[in-house]
Design a protein around this motif. Sequence first.
Motif, PDB file in Angstrom:
ATOM      1  N   SER A 185       0.821  -1.215   0.000  1.00 12.94           N
ATOM      2  CA  SER A 185       0.000   0.000   0.000  1.00 12.94           C
ATOM      3  C   SER A 185       0.855   1.265   0.000  1.00 12.94           C
ATOM      4  O   SER A 185       0.346   2.356  -0.269  1.00 12.94           O
ATOM      5  CB  SER A 185      -0.907   0.013   1.232  1.00 12.94           C
ATOM      6  N   GLY A 186       2.158   1.126   0.332  1.00 14.54           N
ATOM      7  CA  GLY A 186       3.022   2.296   0.440  1.00 14.54           C
ATOM      8  C   GLY A 186       2.904   3.003   1.773  1.00 14.54           C
ATOM      9  O   GLY A 186       3.382   4.136   1.911  1.00 14.54           O
ATOM     10  N   GLY A 187       2.282   2.359   2.757  1.00 15.14           N
ATOM     11  CA  GLY A 187       2.117   2.962   4.073  1.00 15.14           C
ATOM     12  C   GLY A 187       3.457   3.299   4.716  1.00 15.14           C
ATOM     13  O   GLY A 187       4.274   2.400   4.950  1.00 15.14           O
ATOM     14  N   THR A 188       3.699   4.579   5.013  1.00 16.27           N
ATOM     15  CA  THR A 188       5.023   5.052   5.453  1.00 16.27           C
ATOM     16  C   THR A 188       4.889   5.949   6.677  1.00 16.27           C
ATOM     17  O   THR A 188       4.016   6.819   6.735  1.00 16.27           O
ATOM     18  CB  THR A 188       5.695   5.835   4.306  1.00 16.27           C
ATOM     19  N   TYR A 189       5.777   5.741   7.651  1.00  9.63           N
ATOM     20  CA  TYR A 189       5.809   6.568   8.866  1.00  9.63           C
ATOM     21  C   TYR A 189       6.919   7.605   8.767  1.00  9.63           C
ATOM     22  O   TYR A 189       7.963   7.362   8.154  1.00  9.63           O
ATOM     23  CB  TYR A 189       6.048   5.694  10.097  1.00  9.63           C
ATOM     24  N   ASP A 190       6.661   8.756   9.395  1.00  8.49           N
ATOM     25  CA  ASP A 190       7.695   9.774   9.543  1.00  8.49           C
ATOM     26  C   ASP A 190       7.769  10.160  11.016  1.00  8.49           C
ATOM     27  O   ASP A 190       7.361   9.371  11.883  1.00  8.49           O
ATOM     28  CB  ASP A 190       7.420  10.973   8.627  1.00  8.49           C
ATOM     29  N   ASP A 191       8.269  11.354  11.325  1.00 14.07           N
ATOM     30  CA  ASP A 191       8.456  11.723  12.736  1.00 14.07           C
ATOM     31  C   ASP A 191       7.214  12.364  13.348  1.00 14.07           C
ATOM     32  O   ASP A 191       7.302  12.987  14.407  1.00 14.07           O
ATOM     33  CB  ASP A 191       9.686  12.614  12.914  1.00 14.07           C
ATOM     34  N   GLU A 192       6.059  12.231  12.681  1.00 12.63           N
ATOM     35  CA  GLU A 192       4.780  12.625  13.273  1.00 12.63           C
ATOM     36  C   GLU A 192       3.993  11.360  13.609  1.00 12.63           C
ATOM     37  O   GLU A 192       4.231  10.306  13.020  1.00 12.63           O
ATOM     38  CB  GLU A 192       3.973  13.486  12.291  1.00 12.63           C
ATOM     39  N   ILE A 193       3.067  11.440  14.556  1.00 11.22           N
ATOM     40  CA  ILE A 193       2.230  10.285  14.865  1.00 11.22           C
ATOM     41  C   ILE A 193       1.223  10.101  13.731  1.00 11.22           C
ATOM     42  O   ILE A 193       0.427  10.998  13.444  1.00 11.22           O
ATOM     43  CB  ILE A 193       1.502  10.468  16.212  1.00 11.22           C
ATOM     44  N   ARG A 194       1.305   8.933  13.053  1.00  9.01           N
ATOM     45  CA  ARG A 194       0.451   8.641  11.905  1.00  9.01           C
ATOM     46  C   ARG A 194      -0.421   7.420  12.178  1.00  9.01           C
ATOM     47  O   ARG A 194       0.036   6.441  12.749  1.00  9.01           O
ATOM     48  CB  ARG A 194       1.303   8.357  10.670  1.00  9.01           C
ATOM     49  N   PHE A 195      -1.672   7.499  11.725  1.00  7.50           N
ATOM     50  CA  PHE A 195      -2.584   6.370  11.831  1.00  7.50           C
ATOM     51  C   PHE A 195      -2.817   5.687  10.475  1.00  7.50           C
ATOM     52  O   PHE A 195      -3.140   4.503  10.415  1.00  7.50           O
ATOM     53  CB  PHE A 195      -3.945   6.820  12.384  1.00  7.50           C
ATOM     54  N   GLU A 196      -2.674   6.468   9.396  1.00  5.93           N
ATOM     55  CA  GLU A 196      -3.109   5.945   8.109  1.00  5.93           C
ATOM     56  C   GLU A 196      -2.196   4.871   7.492  1.00  5.93           C
ATOM     57  O   GLU A 196      -2.697   4.055   6.700  1.00  5.93           O
ATOM     58  CB  GLU A 196      -3.299   7.086   7.107  1.00  5.93           C
ATOM     59  N   PRO A 197      -0.884   4.780   7.795  1.00  2.00           N
ATOM     60  CA  PRO A 197      -0.050   3.807   7.070  1.00  2.00           C
ATOM     61  C   PRO A 197      -0.509   2.352   7.194  1.00  2.00           C
ATOM     62  O   PRO A 197      -0.395   1.597   6.225  1.00  2.00           O
ATOM     63  CB  PRO A 197       1.342   4.006   7.697  1.00  2.00           C
ATOM     64  N   GLU A 198      -1.040   1.929   8.371  1.00  5.57           N
ATOM     65  CA  GLU A 198      -1.363   0.503   8.527  1.00  5.57           C
ATOM     66  C   GLU A 198      -2.774   0.244   9.046  1.00  5.57           C
ATOM     67  O   GLU A 198      -3.136  -0.914   9.257  1.00  5.57           O
ATOM     68  CB  GLU A 198      -0.351  -0.156   9.465  1.00  5.57           C
ATOM     69  N   THR A 199      -3.559   1.271   9.271  1.00  2.00           N
ATOM     70  CA  THR A 199      -4.932   1.043   9.716  1.00  2.00           C
ATOM     71  C   THR A 199      -5.764   0.490   8.557  1.00  2.00           C
ATOM     72  O   THR A 199      -5.685   0.987   7.432  1.00  2.00           O
ATOM     73  CB  THR A 199      -5.545   2.360  10.226  1.00  2.00           C
ATOM     74  N   LEU A 200      -6.533  -0.567   8.832  1.00  2.00           N
ATOM     75  CA  LEU A 200      -7.321  -1.199   7.762  1.00  2.00           C
ATOM     76  C   LEU A 200      -8.512  -1.940   8.351  1.00  2.00           C
ATOM     77  O   LEU A 200      -8.533  -2.298   9.542  1.00  2.00           O
ATOM     78  CB  LEU A 200      -6.458  -2.162   6.945  1.00  2.00           C
ATOM     79  N   VAL A 201      -9.502  -2.197   7.492  1.00  2.00           N
ATOM     80  CA  VAL A 201     -10.646  -3.043   7.812  1.00  2.00           C
ATOM     81  C   VAL A 201     -10.937  -3.908   6.593  1.00  2.00           C
ATOM     82  O   VAL A 201     -10.874  -3.418   5.455  1.00  2.00           O
ATOM     83  CB  VAL A 201     -11.901  -2.209   8.168  1.00  2.00           C
ATOM     84  N   ALA A 202     -11.201  -5.195   6.812  1.00  2.00           N
ATOM     85  CA  ALA A 202     -11.484  -6.123   5.710  1.00  2.00           C
ATOM     86  C   ALA A 202     -12.751  -6.906   6.017  1.00  2.00           C
ATOM     87  O   ALA A 202     -12.989  -7.298   7.164  1.00  2.00           O
ATOM     88  CB  ALA A 202     -10.307  -7.076   5.501  1.00  2.00           C
ATOM     89  N   LEU A 203     -13.546  -7.124   4.994  1.00  2.00           N
ATOM     90  CA  LEU A 203     -14.784  -7.907   5.114  1.00  2.00           C
ATOM     91  C   LEU A 203     -14.744  -9.023   4.083  1.00  2.00           C
ATOM     92  O   LEU A 203     -14.502  -8.773   2.901  1.00  2.00           O
ATOM     93  CB  LEU A 203     -16.006  -7.023   4.870  1.00  2.00           C
ATOM     94  N   ARG A 204     -14.953 -10.242   4.549  1.00  2.00           N
ATOM     95  CA  ARG A 204     -14.925 -11.409   3.662  1.00  2.00           C
ATOM     96  C   ARG A 204     -16.307 -12.063   3.614  1.00  2.00           C
ATOM     97  O   ARG A 204     -16.963 -12.235   4.647  1.00  2.00           O
ATOM     98  CB  ARG A 204     -13.898 -12.424   4.144  1.00  2.00           C
ATOM     99  N   ALA A 205     -16.740 -12.435   2.401  1.00  2.00           N
ATOM    100  CA  ALA A 205     -18.013 -13.129   2.209  1.00  2.00           C
ATOM    101  C   ALA A 205     -17.769 -14.441   1.491  1.00  2.00           C
ATOM    102  O   ALA A 205     -17.020 -14.487   0.508  1.00  2.00           O
ATOM    103  CB  ALA A 205     -18.971 -12.260   1.401  1.00  2.00           C
ATOM    104  N   VAL A 206     -18.371 -15.528   1.996  1.00  2.00           N
ATOM    105  CA  VAL A 206     -18.245 -16.846   1.388  1.00  2.00           C
ATOM    106  C   VAL A 206     -19.650 -17.379   1.115  1.00  2.00           C
ATOM    107  O   VAL A 206     -20.507 -17.400   2.015  1.00  2.00           O
ATOM    108  CB  VAL A 206     -17.491 -17.826   2.300  1.00  2.00           C
ATOM    109  N   ALA A 207     -19.905 -17.780  -0.133  1.00  2.00           N
ATOM    110  CA  ALA A 207     -21.231 -18.287  -0.520  1.00  2.00           C
ATOM    111  C   ALA A 207     -21.090 -19.686  -1.101  1.00  2.00           C
ATOM    112  O   ALA A 207     -20.157 -19.961  -1.867  1.00  2.00           O
ATOM    113  CB  ALA A 207     -21.867 -17.353  -1.537  1.00  2.00           C
TER     114      ALA A 207
END
Length: 331
Positions: A28-50
Amino acid sequence: MRFNGYGSIVAGTLLGEGDEPYTADAVSGGTYDDEIRFEPETLVALRAVADINDEMTATVQITGKGAEGSDAFIEWAYVSYQLTPETVVNAGRFRLPLFYYSDFLDAAYAYHWVRPPADTYGIPVSTLTGVNLVNTHYFNNVGLTTQIWYGAETDETEDVVADITKSQGINLMVEYEWMRLRGVYHTLKLGIDPKPLLVNTPGGLIQVDPEASNTDITYKAAAFMIDYESILWRSEYTEVDNGEKEKSGYVSLGYQFGTLTPHYTYSQYEAVEEKQTHTIGLRWDFKPAAALKVEYSNFHYETEGGYTVVGPVEADEYRSELLSVALDFIF
């Protein structure tokens, strides 16, 4: 239809002001710097099986990652056919099974780290479109799982178009009581078509059109895992041959004290540059289906000098530190 999913809320920051950015998620290119970051690795996934019929099922997984803004991606989309009680064939889009944790790489609740060691898992491709066959057979109390696959994938970024073809491989995993041993052999053809670059020269900006290239790549990997009483051991080694050798690996040791799992990991990457990483962390399973993690990593980098299309590159050596806190959950 059955639904389930998982997610992670992750905060991280480099501890040194002005440190080189650290890429935690190469896909995803999620990258940290010297500020507090939430976006680089925060995620939600939904799986459906039929269930399609008695032998066939359809699986779709949609993942939204903070590093990719408001876009959601279909990372899994395949149909499964149960050939025999031990053998299943999957066709469609699925995880490329290069690493031990490939199948549940984004489901961080499944492992003790905030993230698997990026020195080993830091490749920019994680999925493949094609077919795979999985067979699991038990010889008394020894389990053998065999997986073979074939497919292709195209990925485009701002800088390059990558075309992966003839991606084929096999992995074998042997399980015996509290230990697992896994080996992987994988080959592919990689076509790289770089996009034009604007280069600043003494005469002003000029456009450079790098040549496209095609490379045969061989990938080999081995993993050894132990879950013995309260002791947890994880180790993997990978080797990539694309004309030059890239080697990486890690060892990780943890111990479970009830709901607490402290752990230590050493990882290393060797190619045109070398990286060594020491990581200590603590996982706390404070509620069913939810875990809180805190992790500190110390990185050491050494790079070689050289010359690229954009000019000379000097050798360099530096260190950085990353502090991460994560809430992982499944539902």
